[in-house]
Design an enzyme around this catalytic site. Structure first.
Site, short mmCIF file in Angstrom:
data_model
loop_
_atom_site.label_atom_id
_atom_site.label_comp_id
_atom_site.label_asym_id
_atom_site.label_seq_id
_atom_site.Cartn_x
_atom_site.Cartn_y
_atom_site.Cartn_z
CE LYS A 73 -10.84 -8.13 -2.74
NZ LYS A 73 -10.40 -7.36 -1.71
CB THR A 74 -6.20 -13.92 -5.17
OG1 THR A 74 -5.02 -13.10 -5.48
CG2 THR A 74 -6.90 -14.35 -6.38
CB ALA A 75 -4.69 -13.36 0.25
CB THR A 105 -3.25 -6.10 -0.68
OG1 THR A 105 -3.82 -5.93 -1.98
CG2 THR A 105 -2.65 -5.16 -0.08
CB SER A 106 -2.61 -10.38 2.70
OG SER A 106 -3.74 -9.82 2.95
CG HIS A 118 3.54 -5.88 -6.38
ND1 HIS A 118 2.29 -5.05 -6.29
CD2 HIS A 118 4.33 -5.08 -6.02
CE1 HIS A 118 2.63 -4.19 -5.77
NE2 HIS A 118 3.94 -4.08 -5.43
CG HIS A 133 -4.25 -6.31 -10.18
ND1 HIS A 133 -4.05 -7.39 -9.52
CD2 HIS A 133 -4.63 -5.27 -9.39
CE1 HIS A 133 -4.41 -7.31 -8.30
NE2 HIS A 133 -4.61 -5.94 -7.99
CB SER A 188 -13.81 -11.48 -2.21
OG SER A 188 -12.98 -10.70 -1.56
CE1 TYR A 202 -0.29 -15.21 5.66
CE2 TYR A 202 -0.05 -17.02 7.23
CZ TYR A 202 -0.88 -16.15 6.27
OH TYR A 202 -2.24 -16.62 6.05
#
Length: 353
Positions: free
Chosen positions: A81-83, A85-86, A138, A140, A170, A277
């Site tokens: 939840k730190t962006a 995935t974006s 990438h 977690h 979030s 982006y």
């Protein structure tokens, strides 16, 4: 023996002298021509030698650089939840164009701590899996120190962190309502309609200060003390790793700047990332559904905890470091960001050729 008249003798002597003078003149010209030819040949040989040395030098310099660029591995041990995935979607969109591989590290139950044997396997894969290089990994997972395993060339670590309370809010709603990335997927807390504020008022476990303890251990690493909630040693180790082991750590709130600086520093991977982006459909793809901002009262209650103070200290430390790097790399003009040009050059180069 009949003698030649003196008059003819003088003429013969004169003719001989003229012939000798002409012959010596021709010999001198031939010597001069030979000298010019020898000098020309020598200059040509010198040029050939210099050219060979230059080409050999270029090949020696370029070959390692070319090999190094193909041997690069980036690890993005993304905090939930730190962006993340974006940002990861940008890497996926660019991998075909920029010719590198993207690999997701999928751990069982998203456990960020690896067993010792898995650490060995992972380090071996990352360093020896030639077919996958250059690579962008990438997942977690918490930071893993490759030097412990005798690795000569370490991977490049990057990451993004977020304001601790905003990240927790979030995540709280994500567990209940999911996001617009996979809206049909059933989440662990689906059906629980309690808001974050109600959870804080009731002293619920999903919004407890202990749930804030995540970004510090992700940067601290695979040591047991990293996961002891409230450990001051873990906080200092996380700071040390951020400064010494990560090429760049951005913040969610300034993600575009992070992307721009990565493109400047690592164009082999991120060429075209800034434009993507700004214009790409996937730039802000993942958004948590049904998220409601917490009240000032809920925020104030969380901020009273020692855990928030430590996580916030780490966030402020990372933000200050990021802004320092950005101040020396990026400028803003008319609302647009642009990179500064090269600001150093070489001079007084010796020995002179």
């Amino acid at each position: 023996m009949m003698m030649m008249p003196p008059k003819f003798q003088l003429l013969a002597l004169l003719a001989f002298a003229v012939a000798m003078f002409f012959l010596e003149n021709q010999i001198q010209k031939l010597e001069e021509s030979r000298g010019k030819l020898e000098r020309a040949i020598a200059r040509h040989e010198v040029r050939e030698i210099e050219q060979r040395h230059t080409q050999d030098g270029l090949r020696e310099r370029e070959a390692p650089l070319a090999a190094d660029s193909e041997d690069v591995v980036i690890i993005y041990n993304r905090v939930p939840k730190t962006a993340s995935t974006s940002f990861t979607n940008i890497a996926y969109d660019l991998c075909g164009k920029n010719h590198y591989h993207v690999l997701h590290i999928n751990t069982t139950k998203n456990n960020p701590v690896m067993s010792m044997q898995d650490q060995v396997r992972f380090v071996k894969n990352v360093t020896e899996w030639r077919a996958m290089k250059p690579a962008f990994y990438h997942g977690h997972v918490s930071f893993l120190d490759f030097t412990k395993f005798g690795v000569r060339k370490k991977p490049i670590y990057i990451n993004v962190i977020r304001d601790p309370i905003e990240r927790l809010v979030s995540y709280y709603y994500f567990l209940r309502f999911g996001d617009d990335y996979r809206p049909g997927l059933r989440r662990r807390k689906q059906g629980d309609k309690k808001t974050f504020d109600e959870c804080v008022m009731a002293g619920g476990s999903d919004c407890a200060p202990e749930k804030l303890w995540l970004q510090i251990p992700f940067f601290c690493g695979q040591y047991s003390e990293c996961w002891n909630v409230g450990s001051h040693w873990a906080l200092e180790q996380a700071k040390f790793n951020l400064v010494n082991e990560y090429l760049l750590v951005g913040v969610t709130e300034e993600l575009e700047d992070f992307v721009m600086m990565l493109e400047a520093a690592l164009p082999r991977f991120f060429r075209g990332a800034t434009e993507l982006y700004k214009t790409g459909k996937k730039s802000h793809l993942r958004k948590t559904s049904e998220k409601k901002p917490p009240t000032k009262e809920s925020i104030a209650k969380l901020q009273q905890s020692a855990i928030w103070k430590m996580e916030n200290e780490f966030y402020e430390f990372a933000l200050e470091q990021f802004q320092f790097i950005r101040a020396h790399a990026v400028r803003e003009k008319d609302g647009e960001l642009y990179l500064l040009a090269q600001n150093f050059f070489y001079e007084k180069i010796y020995p002179k050729n």
